[in-house]
Design an enzyme around this catalytic site. Sequence first.
Site, PDB file in Angstrom:
ATOM      1  N   GLU A 130     -21.651   7.491   9.460  1.00  0.00           N
ATOM      2  CA  GLU A 130     -22.588   8.519   9.937  1.00  0.00           C
ATOM      3  C   GLU A 130     -23.856   8.558   9.089  1.00  0.00           C
ATOM      4  O   GLU A 130     -23.779   8.684   7.867  1.00  0.00           O
ATOM      5  CB  GLU A 130     -21.879   9.885   9.902  1.00  0.00           C
ATOM      6  N   HIS A 133     -31.737  14.386  10.635  1.00  0.00           N
ATOM      7  CA  HIS A 133     -30.659  13.595  11.215  1.00  0.00           C
ATOM      8  C   HIS A 133     -31.174  12.693  12.333  1.00  0.00           C
ATOM      9  O   HIS A 133     -30.785  11.533  12.436  1.00  0.00           O
ATOM     10  CB  HIS A 133     -29.601  14.559  11.759  1.00  0.00           C
ATOM     11  N   ASP A 140      -5.467   7.293   1.023  1.00  0.00           N
ATOM     12  CA  ASP A 140      -4.981   7.702   2.339  1.00  0.00           C
ATOM     13  C   ASP A 140      -5.758   8.937   2.802  1.00  0.00           C
ATOM     14  O   ASP A 140      -5.462  10.054   2.387  1.00  0.00           O
ATOM     15  CB  ASP A 140      -3.477   8.003   2.213  1.00  0.00           C
ATOM     16  N   LYS A 169     -15.509  20.343   8.157  1.00  0.00           N
ATOM     17  CA  LYS A 169     -15.789  18.947   8.557  1.00  0.00           C
ATOM     18  C   LYS A 169     -16.933  18.411   7.695  1.00  0.00           C
ATOM     19  O   LYS A 169     -16.910  17.253   7.255  1.00  0.00           O
ATOM     20  CB  LYS A 169     -16.141  18.874  10.054  1.00  0.00           C
TER      21      LYS A 169
HETATM   22  P1  NAD Z   1       3.481   3.416  -4.718  1.00  0.00           P
HETATM   23  O1  NAD Z   1       4.921   3.718  -4.532  1.00  0.00           O
HETATM   24  O2  NAD Z   1       2.949   2.149  -4.173  1.00  0.00           O
HETATM   25  O3  NAD Z   1       3.120   3.479  -6.280  1.00  0.00           O
HETATM   26  C1  NAD Z   1       3.546   4.517  -7.098  1.00  0.00           C
HETATM   27  C2  NAD Z   1       4.471   3.966  -8.153  1.00  0.00           C
HETATM   28  O4  NAD Z   1       3.732   3.173  -9.072  1.00  0.00           O
HETATM   29  C3  NAD Z   1       5.114   5.042  -8.985  1.00  0.00           C
HETATM   30  O5  NAD Z   1       6.287   5.501  -8.345  1.00  0.00           O
HETATM   31  C4  NAD Z   1       5.373   4.325 -10.310  1.00  0.00           C
HETATM   32  O6  NAD Z   1       6.644   3.726 -10.317  1.00  0.00           O
HETATM   33  C5  NAD Z   1       4.326   3.218 -10.342  1.00  0.00           C
HETATM   34  N1  NAD Z   1       3.254   3.463 -11.339  1.00  0.00           N
HETATM   35  C6  NAD Z   1       2.733   2.542 -12.198  1.00  0.00           C
HETATM   36  N2  NAD Z   1       1.751   3.084 -12.953  1.00  0.00           N
HETATM   37  C7  NAD Z   1       1.649   4.368 -12.576  1.00  0.00           C
HETATM   38  C8  NAD Z   1       0.810   5.459 -12.992  1.00  0.00           C
HETATM   39  N3  NAD Z   1      -0.124   5.341 -13.981  1.00  0.00           N
HETATM   40  N4  NAD Z   1       0.952   6.650 -12.382  1.00  0.00           N
HETATM   41  C9  NAD Z   1       1.858   6.813 -11.395  1.00  0.00           C
HETATM   42  N5  NAD Z   1       2.694   5.827 -10.977  1.00  0.00           N
HETATM   43  C10 NAD Z   1       2.584   4.608 -11.551  1.00  0.00           C
HETATM   44  O7  NAD Z   1       2.515   4.535  -4.155  1.00  0.00           O
HETATM   45  P2  NAD Z   1       2.659   6.086  -3.857  1.00  0.00           P
HETATM   46  O8  NAD Z   1       1.455   6.723  -4.448  1.00  0.00           O
HETATM   47  O9  NAD Z   1       3.981   6.637  -4.227  1.00  0.00           O
HETATM   48  O10 NAD Z   1       2.531   6.119  -2.262  1.00  0.00           O
HETATM   49  C11 NAD Z   1       1.280   6.021  -1.643  1.00  0.00           C
HETATM   50  C12 NAD Z   1       1.377   5.369  -0.284  1.00  0.00           C
HETATM   51  O11 NAD Z   1       2.329   6.056   0.540  1.00  0.00           O
HETATM   52  C13 NAD Z   1       0.092   5.418   0.454  1.00  0.00           C
HETATM   53  O12 NAD Z   1      -0.187   4.126   0.947  1.00  0.00           O
HETATM   54  C14 NAD Z   1       0.373   6.375   1.623  1.00  0.00           C
HETATM   55  O13 NAD Z   1      -0.426   6.030   2.731  1.00  0.00           O
HETATM   56  C15 NAD Z   1       1.816   6.173   1.875  1.00  0.00           C
HETATM   57  N6  NAD Z   1       2.577   7.220   2.576  1.00  0.00           N
HETATM   58  C16 NAD Z   1       2.063   8.460   2.857  1.00  0.00           C
HETATM   59  C17 NAD Z   1       2.844   9.425   3.481  1.00  0.00           C
HETATM   60  C18 NAD Z   1       2.268  10.800   3.745  1.00  0.00           C
HETATM   61  O14 NAD Z   1       1.151  11.057   3.365  1.00  0.00           O
HETATM   62  N7  NAD Z   1       2.986  11.725   4.379  1.00  0.00           N
HETATM   63  C19 NAD Z   1       4.166   9.123   3.820  1.00  0.00           C
HETATM   64  C20 NAD Z   1       4.665   7.862   3.499  1.00  0.00           C
HETATM   65  C21 NAD Z   1       3.880   6.912   2.863  1.00  0.00           C
END
Ligand code: NAD
Length: 426
Positions: A81, A379, A281, A265
Amino acid sequence: MAEKTHKFYELTIEERLKTLKKAGDLNAEEIAALSGAAGLTPAQADHMIENVVGTFALPLGIAQHFLVNGREVLVPMAMEEPSVVAAASFMAKLARAGGGFTASADAPEMIGQIQILDIDDLDAAAERLESAAGGLLALAEKADSLLVKLGGGPREIVVRKIKESPIGPFLVLHLIMDVRDAMGANAINTALEQMTPTVERISGGRALLRILSNLADRRLVKASCAIPVKALAFNDFSGEDVRDRIIEAWAFGQADPYRAATHNKGIMNGVDAVVLATGNDWRAVEAGAHAYAAVNGRYTSLSRWSKGPDGELVGELEMPMAVGLVGGATKVHPGAAAAVKLMGVKTAAELAQVIVSVGLAQNLGALRALATEGIQRGHMALHARQVAIAAGAPEKWVAPIAEQMVKEKSIRVERALEILEEWRTR
Ligand code: NAD
């Protein structure tokens, strides 16, 4: 750097990239990832989602002038946008008159939910779960020992009774977990699964859903700014007038959900663009923002604008901000990784503080324009360029055709086509 970045918008793309390379200490690959010359390949994308046929590009702009907690930040914004990046930069400049943005973040605590059905006595089952909290937290801890080593991990168990629902009463167990620098969805979901058999045994019920809540109201991030009225004056508007009009415009969104939706928004224009540019996300952030805006039972404005003790304009924005520097696409997407490096943020909390500051700046930009000269003037000039492109104008004519249409106050594809035809035959 300060001198150069002030004129950033006047540079060519090449010159802008050169400025970034220096300011963000970026290497050639990182610059290529930001410029779109390299970046996410179809082969990498094929590992990220299903049925991949390629990648999809959006414009990436860099908002200027942001000062967050006393630190200069170049802000990457992925956005289709027009006006958004310019407004963010302009408002960040205004905010500097009052020292920029001050931001703070709660601990990165996310909430996971287990829905527990088929329970006859909710009170008794809830009590049993509450007294077993210590053991349940220990189980959750086992799911992610790395997180615990990093200082995060499970923090609290909360049991809620849903007394009325279309399927009757049931229990919900909340697992509160500190996810450090992750967004946390996978970390939380894994821990919930680990706990489920024990939760079923203790409650005597049947666990159905085990999933993160996007209403991340334990992970709130706050940004504020205080702008001296002097800095708000422009054209025929005095600073006091601009301040009062902004407060009046905010009050509309505070009181009315129809306006609040558009008000928020505008905030999300800034928030989403940075969330997207850093590979986070944005649906999760959107869901959290709007749920939080209605958390007291009536959808309202996420921000607040008021008059400070010295007559200054005070803006505050508080919202959930579940973004990470690890996990998801953040490290996998080369453009996102370069964007994070450019911002110089070292923790997810720091990233979240910049994002909420950008949301507040964007909100100010929209309110200021709407409450004074209206948004269409600025705009439409940018919109006219898109109309010229849509009409098939060659690159060298996009700006002049847009200008002509703005002058004529007729910004339509048909008019762009007519001008094109005239210019081609003259
Ligand atoms: P992830 O599981 O890929 O990574 C997180 C992991 O990384 C931690 O559990 C830890 O073991 C490790 N890690 C290493 N260094 C770290 C640090 N400094 N701090 C924290 N953890 C560290 O990612 P996530 O953040 O658990 O999940 C994010 C993904 O899940 C996104 O892609 C999202 O789109 C997706 N998702 C979202 C939903 C929702 O929003 N409802 C549901 C399901 C999945």
